[in-house]
Design an enzyme around this catalytic site. Structure first.
Site, short mmCIF file in Angstrom:
data_model
loop_
_atom_site.label_atom_id
_atom_site.label_comp_id
_atom_site.label_asym_id
_atom_site.label_seq_id
_atom_site.Cartn_x
_atom_site.Cartn_y
_atom_site.Cartn_z
N SER A 28 0.86 -1.19 0.00
CA SER A 28 0.00 0.00 0.00
C SER A 28 0.88 1.23 0.00
O SER A 28 2.02 1.20 0.51
CB SER A 28 -0.90 0.02 1.24
OG SER A 28 -1.55 1.27 1.37
N TYR A 86 -2.03 -1.09 10.21
CA TYR A 86 -1.99 -1.32 8.76
C TYR A 86 -0.72 -0.73 8.17
O TYR A 86 -0.01 -1.39 7.40
CB TYR A 86 -3.22 -0.68 8.13
CG TYR A 86 -3.32 -0.85 6.63
CD1 TYR A 86 -3.86 -2.01 6.09
CD2 TYR A 86 -2.92 0.17 5.76
CE1 TYR A 86 -3.99 -2.16 4.71
CE2 TYR A 86 -3.04 0.02 4.39
CZ TYR A 86 -3.58 -1.14 3.86
OH TYR A 86 -3.70 -1.29 2.50
N LYS A 114 2.17 -3.21 6.52
CA LYS A 114 2.40 -3.09 5.08
C LYS A 114 3.84 -2.66 4.79
O LYS A 114 4.44 -3.09 3.79
CB LYS A 114 1.41 -2.11 4.47
CG LYS A 114 -0.01 -2.65 4.38
CD LYS A 114 -0.11 -3.86 3.44
CE LYS A 114 -1.55 -4.23 3.15
NZ LYS A 114 -1.68 -5.34 2.17
#
Length: 263
Positions: free
Chosen positions: A144, A157, A161
């Protein structure tokens, strides 16, 4: 452009909806046989059947949770049983988070670590041997833009990532001698069902203009002023997994409509 993918085998995780489903359809359009993994069996089986009928390829749906050892083992065994192994692995399973570092419990950190990082580690250990036997292959990790440009509401997150991106670089260095190329893709705003669901929830008490909400998000974050479609991202992913991208090794590619605020 002929991507020389016809007859290859690809394993895709998170394959029943959104980016994963779009990538499955794009691979199938190139004549690639598919092993499709997701947690929701009914939706996955319906998608696999539709793709097989439309494109004339073999599709093997595997309902499993790749955040677990058992789920990865099931996916690896199904791939070996169906095709003897794979040529391509697209690690796509993942989801956003919402927390602060101060209030997130250890269990939430561990759950995202298992989903975003350990799934990729375990699938590499399980599927790389068959890639070597087949003379090489390609692995692509869906990280991401948040791996390098974090959003404040989802630190777990962002961190996991970023770890996935670094794992991908290390794996690339380890496997290129076996003719296995490993890369990472960092998408920006992609209009998946999750984005639409969240937008509808956020606007339910203020008139329900979920499309207007998403437009505001795009206007704020992306110079292109719109979300990507999953199909736009899928085309780039399929190219990176083909021999047309044979000199792409250990790299990270941003497909973000200009969202990254650096060079």
């Amino acid at each position: 452009m002929d991507l020389h993918l016809r007859g290859k085998v690809a394993v895709l995780t998170g394959a029943s909806v959104g980016i994963g489903l779009a990538v499955a359809e794009s691979f199938a359009a190139e004549g690639v046989n598919l092993v499709l993994a997701a947690r929701t069996a009914d939706r996955l089986e319906a998608a696999a059947a539709q793709i097989a009928t439309q494109h004339g390829v073999q599709t093997v749906p595997v309902a499993c949770d790749v955040a677990t050892v058992e789920g990865v083992d099931r996916l690896v065994q199904a791939t070996v049983d169906a095709f003897g192994g794979t040529d391509i692995l697209f690690n796509n399973a993942g989801t956003g988070s919402n927390e602060t570092i101060m209030n997130a419990p250890d269990e939430k950190w561990q759950a995202y670590w298992d989903l975003h990082v350990m799934a990729a580690v375990r699938l590499a250990r399980g599927l790389v041997p068959s890639m070597k036997q087949r003379g090489g292959g390609a692995i692509l990790h869906n990280a991401s833009i948040c791996a390098v440009q974090p959003l404040g509401y989802e630190p777990i997150y962002n961190v996991t990532k970023a770890a996935l991106m670094m794992f991908s670089k290390n794996l690339a260095n380890e496997l290129i001698g076996d003719n296995i190329r490993v890369n990472t893709i960092n998408p920006g705003l992609v209009l998946t069902p999750d984005w639409i669901k969240t937008a509808k929830q956020l606007t339910s008490d203020s008139g329900g203009d979920w499309e207007g909400h998403l437009q505001q998000v795009a206007d704020h974050h992306a110079p292109i002023r719109r979300f990507a479609t999953p199909a736009e991202l899928a085309d780039f992913i399929v190219f990176l997994c083909s021999e047309r991208a044979s000199y792409s090794v250990g790299s990270t590619y941003f497909v973000d409509g200009g969202m990254l605020n650096t060079v």
